[in-house]
Scaffold this motif. Structure first.
Motif, short mmCIF file in Angstrom:
data_model
loop_
_atom_site.label_atom_id
_atom_site.label_comp_id
_atom_site.label_asym_id
_atom_site.label_seq_id
_atom_site.Cartn_x
_atom_site.Cartn_y
_atom_site.Cartn_z
N PRO A 278 15.87 0.31 -5.88
CA PRO A 278 14.90 0.02 -6.94
C PRO A 278 13.92 -1.11 -6.55
O PRO A 278 12.77 -1.11 -6.98
CB PRO A 278 15.77 -0.40 -8.13
CG PRO A 278 17.09 -0.78 -7.55
CD PRO A 278 17.26 0.06 -6.34
N ALA A 279 14.40 -2.04 -5.71
CA ALA A 279 13.50 -3.11 -5.28
C ALA A 279 12.39 -2.55 -4.39
O ALA A 279 11.21 -2.90 -4.55
CB ALA A 279 14.29 -4.17 -4.52
N LEU A 280 12.75 -1.67 -3.44
CA LEU A 280 11.73 -1.07 -2.57
C LEU A 280 10.80 -0.17 -3.36
O LEU A 280 9.60 -0.11 -3.07
CB LEU A 280 12.42 -0.28 -1.45
CG LEU A 280 13.23 -1.12 -0.45
CD1 LEU A 280 13.94 -0.23 0.55
CD2 LEU A 280 12.33 -2.11 0.27
N ALA A 281 11.34 0.52 -4.37
CA ALA A 281 10.48 1.36 -5.20
C ALA A 281 9.46 0.52 -5.95
O ALA A 281 8.30 0.91 -6.10
CB ALA A 281 11.35 2.16 -6.19
N ALA A 282 9.89 -0.66 -6.40
CA ALA A 282 8.96 -1.55 -7.11
C ALA A 282 7.85 -2.01 -6.19
O ALA A 282 6.69 -2.14 -6.60
CB ALA A 282 9.72 -2.75 -7.67
N LEU A 283 8.16 -2.25 -4.92
CA LEU A 283 7.15 -2.73 -3.97
C LEU A 283 6.18 -1.64 -3.53
O LEU A 283 5.09 -1.94 -3.05
CB LEU A 283 7.84 -3.32 -2.73
CG LEU A 283 8.60 -4.63 -2.95
CD1 LEU A 283 9.30 -5.06 -1.68
CD2 LEU A 283 7.64 -5.73 -3.41
N SER A 284 6.58 -0.37 -3.68
CA SER A 284 5.72 0.73 -3.22
C SER A 284 5.08 1.50 -4.37
O SER A 284 4.46 2.53 -4.15
CB SER A 284 6.52 1.69 -2.34
OG SER A 284 7.64 2.22 -3.05
N ASP A 286 2.42 2.38 -7.45
CA ASP A 286 0.95 2.28 -7.53
C ASP A 286 0.52 0.93 -8.08
O ASP A 286 -0.46 0.34 -7.62
CB ASP A 286 0.40 3.42 -8.41
CG ASP A 286 0.51 4.77 -7.74
OD1 ASP A 286 0.69 4.82 -6.50
OD2 ASP A 286 0.41 5.79 -8.45
N ALA A 287 1.28 0.44 -9.06
CA ALA A 287 0.94 -0.86 -9.66
C ALA A 287 1.06 -1.98 -8.63
O ALA A 287 0.24 -2.90 -8.58
CB ALA A 287 1.85 -1.14 -10.86
N ALA A 288 2.11 -1.90 -7.78
CA ALA A 288 2.29 -2.93 -6.76
C ALA A 288 1.17 -2.87 -5.72
O ALA A 288 0.70 -3.91 -5.26
CB ALA A 288 3.65 -2.76 -6.08
N LEU A 289 0.76 -1.67 -5.36
CA LEU A 289 -0.34 -1.54 -4.39
C LEU A 289 -1.63 -2.12 -4.96
O LEU A 289 -2.41 -2.75 -4.24
CB LEU A 289 -0.52 -0.06 -4.01
CG LEU A 289 0.69 0.59 -3.32
CD1 LEU A 289 0.39 2.06 -3.00
CD2 LEU A 289 1.04 -0.15 -2.04
#
Length: 392
Positions: A278-284, A286-289
């Motif tokens: 879930p941490a990697l998903a948060a970093l990748s 669209d909002a994170a980008l």
């Protein structure tokens, strides 16, 4: 119509190369010599007289001022106590001149922060590449060498101002995509056959990060003066570190802990993977980008010196004044969900309505307050007072 700082800097740096050609250089690993069309091409950026004047100011201090001699045993860097005043960071001119006469190269770092022509030039390139650009200065006595073969951890553009310098450049890149975290212990030897070339006044040389190179001033009466333009592009690791600091406070997945007492168990790696997903998903996401892009734009508006177009004798804008957005001040417009936009710049954030956003778009090309319509004059006066508009 006069050139903007961006147009003037681009032509001076890259001549007739198109944006597509330069972007291909920046995205590749090939070096390139850019022959000059006139010997005084870079004379407006810097002269030896400018350096002499600078050395006679209190700003001439270490570490901004340093010296190097490739003929030394071990490190080429000359110990500061050989050219500084005792127990001080201030340059000792007689000792510095003596060290220079003995073959030491003068290095002045970040000179764009003190010299207006270089400040404008670097700002023009920053507006294109959207990352910091710096200017370091190298004055090498005839026949001398400052630094032995090495690579830089960022792309550079060498501008030969006066004198001539012989270069050797290798195609081999010992460390792909080196950064400031890449170790360097003077143990890397260039591989393959070196390309030999000479830079004369007006010539330029583009060197991507990691390309091994060395240079020696040609023998004769004239020293070699060149400007090294550094393109300080952030790495993916830099961007992720900044993003983590922003998102950790907002996202519980990034605040979750990994139970260290489980790591020794046979399925310990699997337990780490479960927590990381879930941490990697948060970093990748669209909002994170989007946050990465905004953080990169905010970084350059926040960290670079403001080059305001207004002065202490600021004259209020008139309805018929021809105005355009200033390239000299970093700024960007971010659309807001409720309409309008946020004009983000060095001084903070200006909230604009939809009409003001439309005016801003027209001001990017140039307009008069009268041509924009009713209510535009106070808006233009407000931006001009902030240094975001210039007359042309």
């Amino acid at each position: 119509m006069t050139d903007t700082p961006t147009e003037a800097a681009w032509r001076l740096a890259f001549g007739d190369l198109t944006a597509a050609q330069v972007f291909a250089l920046r995205e590749g690993t090939a070096w390139r010599r850019l022959p000059g069309n006139t010997t005084d091409r870079y004379a407006g950026l810097l002269t030896i007289t400018d350096l002499d004047a600078f050395l006679r100011t209190d700003a001439a201090r270490h570490p901004r001022v340093s010296m190097a001699d490739g003929g030394r045993q071990g490190s080429a860097a000359i110990p500061p106590d050989e050219y500084l005043q005792a127990d001080s960071s201030r340059v000792d001119l007689p000792r510095l001149f003596a060290r220079y006469d003995a073959g030491g190269s003068l290095v002045v770092s970040q000179f764009h922060e003190l010299h207006a022509p270089l400040a404008r030039f670097c700002r023009g390139l920053e507006k294109v590449f959207l990352h910091p650009v710096q200017a370091n200065i190298y004055l090498t006595p005839p026949g001398a060498q400052g630094f032995r073969a090495h690579f830089d951890t960022h792309d550079v553009l060498v501008l030969q101002v006066s004198g001539s310098k012989s270069w050797r450049v290798w195609d081999d890149i010992p460390f792909p995509s080196p950064s400031r975290a890449t170790p360097w212990a003077n143990q890397q030897s260039p591989a393959g056959v070196a390309h030999a070339l000479t830079l004369n006044p007006g010539d330029a040389l583009y060197l991507p990060r990691g390309v091994m190179h060395e240079a020696v001033a040609q023998s004769g009466d004239a020293p070699s003066l060149h400007i090294t333009i550094g393109f300080l592009e952030a790495s993916i690791a830099d961007m992720l570190r900044e993003l983590l600091e922003i998102l950790e406070a907002e996202n519980p997945a990034l605040r979750a802990s990994i139970p260290s007492w489980r790591l020794a168990e046979s399925d310990g790696a699997a337990a780490i993977a479960v927590r990381l997903a879930p941490a990697l998903a948060a970093l990748s996401s669209d909002a994170a980008l989007d946050r990465i892009a905004l953080a990169a734009m905010d970084r350059i508006t926040r960290d670079r010196l403001p080059l305001s177009q207004r002065s202490l004798t600021h004259r209020p804008i008139g309805a018929e004044d021809r105005l355009r957005l200033s390239d000299a001040m970093h700024h960007h417009l971010v659309p807001l969900p409720e309409g309008g936009g946020a004009l983000r710049w060095y001084g903070g954030v200006e909230t604009l309505n939809a009409t003001e956003c439309a005016w801003l778009t027209q001001l990017a090309e140039g307009a008069t307050p009268a041509s924009l319509g009713a209510g535009a004059l106070p808006f233009c006066q407000r931006l001009a007072a902030l240094g975001l508009l210039e007359r042309f």
